[in-house]
Design a protein around this motif. Structure first.
Motif, PDB file in Angstrom:
ATOM      1  N   LEU A  74      36.484  56.370  54.159  1.00 29.49           N
ATOM      2  CA  LEU A  74      37.520  55.437  54.604  1.00 29.49           C
ATOM      3  C   LEU A  74      38.961  55.820  54.301  1.00 29.49           C
ATOM      4  CD1 LEU A  74      35.785  52.074  53.613  1.00 29.49           C
ATOM      5  CD2 LEU A  74      35.878  53.152  55.877  1.00 29.49           C
ATOM      6  N   HIS A  75      39.211  56.764  53.417  1.00 36.69           N
ATOM      7  CA  HIS A  75      40.575  56.968  52.930  1.00 36.69           C
ATOM      8  C   HIS A  75      41.580  57.375  54.002  1.00 36.69           C
ATOM      9  CE1 HIS A  75      39.552  61.264  52.691  1.00 36.69           C
ATOM     10  NE2 HIS A  75      40.837  61.491  52.627  1.00 36.69           N
ATOM     11  N   ASN A  76      41.123  57.935  55.108  1.00 41.33           N
ATOM     12  CA  ASN A  76      42.053  58.275  56.181  1.00 41.33           C
ATOM     13  C   ASN A  76      42.397  57.075  57.063  1.00 41.33           C
ATOM     14  OD1 ASN A  76      42.453  61.013  55.576  1.00 41.33           O
ATOM     15  ND2 ASN A  76      40.507  61.543  56.525  1.00 41.33           N
ATOM     16  N   ALA A  77      41.574  56.029  56.990  1.00 35.86           N
ATOM     17  CA  ALA A  77      41.804  54.855  57.835  1.00 35.86           C
ATOM     18  C   ALA A  77      42.419  53.683  57.069  1.00 35.86           C
ATOM     19  CB  ALA A  77      40.480  54.400  58.452  1.00 35.86           C
ATOM     20  N   ILE A  78      42.110  53.592  55.783  1.00 37.66           N
ATOM     21  CA  ILE A  78      42.561  52.475  54.958  1.00 37.66           C
ATOM     22  C   ILE A  78      43.144  53.052  53.671  1.00 37.66           C
ATOM     23  CG2 ILE A  78      41.845  50.410  53.674  1.00 37.66           C
ATOM     24  CD1 ILE A  78      39.466  50.192  55.568  1.00 37.66           C
ATOM     25  N   GLU A  79      44.260  52.514  53.234  1.00 41.09           N
ATOM     26  CA  GLU A  79      44.818  52.948  51.955  1.00 41.09           C
ATOM     27  C   GLU A  79      43.938  52.385  50.836  1.00 41.09           C
ATOM     28  OE1 GLU A  79      48.706  52.158  49.174  1.00 41.09           O
ATOM     29  OE2 GLU A  79      48.953  51.976  51.340  1.00 41.09           O
ATOM     30  N   LEU A  80      43.291  53.261  50.091  1.00 47.70           N
ATOM     31  CA  LEU A  80      42.409  52.878  48.986  1.00 47.70           C
ATOM     32  C   LEU A  80      43.037  53.343  47.680  1.00 47.70           C
ATOM     33  CD1 LEU A  80      39.049  54.081  50.543  1.00 47.70           C
ATOM     34  CD2 LEU A  80      39.762  51.718  50.261  1.00 47.70           C
ATOM     35  N   THR A  81      43.242  52.408  46.765  1.00 52.39           N
ATOM     36  CA  THR A  81      43.796  52.757  45.462  1.00 52.39           C
ATOM     37  C   THR A  81      42.940  52.139  44.372  1.00 52.39           C
ATOM     38  OG1 THR A  81      45.270  50.844  45.473  1.00 52.39           O
ATOM     39  CG2 THR A  81      46.178  52.923  46.309  1.00 52.39           C
ATOM     40  N   SER A  82      43.029  52.721  43.180  1.00 54.85           N
ATOM     41  CA  SER A  82      42.305  52.149  42.048  1.00 54.85           C
ATOM     42  C   SER A  82      43.062  52.423  40.757  1.00 54.85           C
ATOM     43  CB  SER A  82      40.883  52.701  41.939  1.00 54.85           C
ATOM     44  OG  SER A  82      40.899  54.069  41.577  1.00 54.85           O
ATOM     45  N   ILE A  83      42.847  51.556  39.803  1.00 54.29           N
ATOM     46  CA  ILE A  83      43.345  51.755  38.447  1.00 54.29           C
ATOM     47  C   ILE A  83      42.206  51.396  37.510  1.00 54.29           C
ATOM     48  CG2 ILE A  83      45.773  51.316  38.974  1.00 54.29           C
ATOM     49  CD1 ILE A  83      45.450  48.542  37.719  1.00 54.29           C
ATOM     50  N   VAL A  84      42.270  51.928  36.291  1.00 57.67           N
ATOM     51  CA  VAL A  84      41.275  51.577  35.285  1.00 57.67           C
ATOM     52  C   VAL A  84      42.013  51.160  34.025  1.00 57.67           C
ATOM     53  CG1 VAL A  84      40.959  53.948  34.469  1.00 57.67           C
ATOM     54  CG2 VAL A  84      39.169  52.254  34.086  1.00 57.67           C
ATOM     55  N   GLN A  85      41.533  50.103  33.446  1.00 59.95           N
ATOM     56  CA  GLN A  85      42.076  49.572  32.196  1.00 59.95           C
ATOM     57  C   GLN A  85      40.962  49.594  31.172  1.00 59.95           C
ATOM     58  OE1 GLN A  85      43.492  45.596  32.746  1.00 59.95           O
ATOM     59  NE2 GLN A  85      43.596  45.168  30.564  1.00 59.95           N
ATOM     60  N   ILE A  86      41.267  50.030  29.964  1.00 58.51           N
ATOM     61  CA  ILE A  86      40.264  50.022  28.895  1.00 58.51           C
ATOM     62  C   ILE A  86      40.477  48.778  28.044  1.00 58.51           C
ATOM     63  CG2 ILE A  86      39.454  51.180  26.815  1.00 58.51           C
ATOM     64  CD1 ILE A  86      40.027  53.812  28.167  1.00 58.51           C
ATOM     65  N   ALA A  87      39.395  48.037  27.851  1.00 58.09           N
ATOM     66  CA  ALA A  87      39.404  46.874  26.983  1.00 58.09           C
ATOM     67  C   ALA A  87      38.646  47.271  25.721  1.00 58.09           C
ATOM     68  CB  ALA A  87      38.730  45.685  27.668  1.00 58.09           C
ATOM     69  N   VAL A  88      39.380  47.463  24.648  1.00 61.78           N
ATOM     70  CA  VAL A  88      38.751  47.882  23.384  1.00 61.78           C
ATOM     71  C   VAL A  88      38.135  46.666  22.736  1.00 61.78           C
ATOM     72  CG1 VAL A  88      39.172  48.929  21.132  1.00 61.78           C
ATOM     73  CG2 VAL A  88      40.460  49.725  23.133  1.00 61.78           C
ATOM     74  N   PRO A  89      36.813  46.720  22.454  1.00 64.52           N
ATOM     75  CA  PRO A  89      36.170  45.566  21.840  1.00 64.52           C
ATOM     76  C   PRO A  89      36.686  45.359  20.411  1.00 64.52           C
ATOM     77  CG  PRO A  89      34.624  47.397  22.062  1.00 64.52           C
ATOM     78  CD  PRO A  89      35.906  47.815  22.704  1.00 64.52           C
ATOM     79  N   PRO A  90      36.692  44.113  19.929  1.00 62.29           N
ATOM     80  CA  PRO A  90      37.165  43.840  18.570  1.00 62.29           C
ATOM     81  C   PRO A  90      36.374  44.641  17.537  1.00 62.29           C
ATOM     82  CG  PRO A  90      36.743  41.803  19.767  1.00 62.29           C
ATOM     83  CD  PRO A  90      36.242  42.926  20.614  1.00 62.29           C
ATOM     84  N   GLY A  91      37.060  45.158  16.565  1.00 64.02           N
ATOM     85  CA  GLY A  91      36.401  45.881  15.481  1.00 64.02           C
ATOM     86  C   GLY A  91      36.081  47.322  15.778  1.00 64.02           C
ATOM     87  N   VAL A  92      36.530  47.836  16.936  1.00 67.93           N
ATOM     88  CA  VAL A  92      36.227  49.233  17.270  1.00 67.93           C
ATOM     89  C   VAL A  92      37.481  50.055  17.182  1.00 67.93           C
ATOM     90  CG1 VAL A  92      35.451  50.804  19.088  1.00 67.93           C
ATOM     91  CG2 VAL A  92      34.323  48.624  18.762  1.00 67.93           C
TER      92      VAL A  92
END
Length: 92
Positions: A74-92
């Motif tokens: 799909l990337h040539n027909a639709i603009e596809l973007t992504s981001i990733v966020q890290i959620a650090v669990p408590p105590g780690v």
């Protein structure tokens, strides 16, 4: 996209199973000649992981899309973007 990203993380011994990797997806639609057309899709992924995994997660995020069948289709027909966020669990 999330499945490909999760698989790439798992291949690097970063656990993305059991709900540790989630995604919120937003699409933007425009009208062309009276027809609704999907123009943009943004994937915001959150990974519950130790901060020590951050470099590897960001490295994987930098290349996984071109190995994803959905993105490659799909990337040539639709603009596809992504981001990733890290959620650090408590105590780690």
């Amino acid at each position: 996209m999330m499945g490909t990203f999760g698989g790439a993380l798992e291949a690097r011994q970063i656990d993305a199973s059991g709900g540790k990797l989630t995604a919120d997806v937003t699409g933007e639609v425009e009208t062309e000649d009276g027809v609704l057309v999907i123009k943009r899709i943004h994937v915001h992924m959150t990974l519950v992981a130790a901060d020590a995994a951050r470099d590897a997660v960001e490295r994987v995020h930098g290349f996984y899309a071109m190995r994803c069948p959905l993105y490659r289709t799909l990337h040539n027909a639709i603009e596809l973007t992504s981001i990733v966020q890290i959620a650090v669990p408590p105590g780690v």
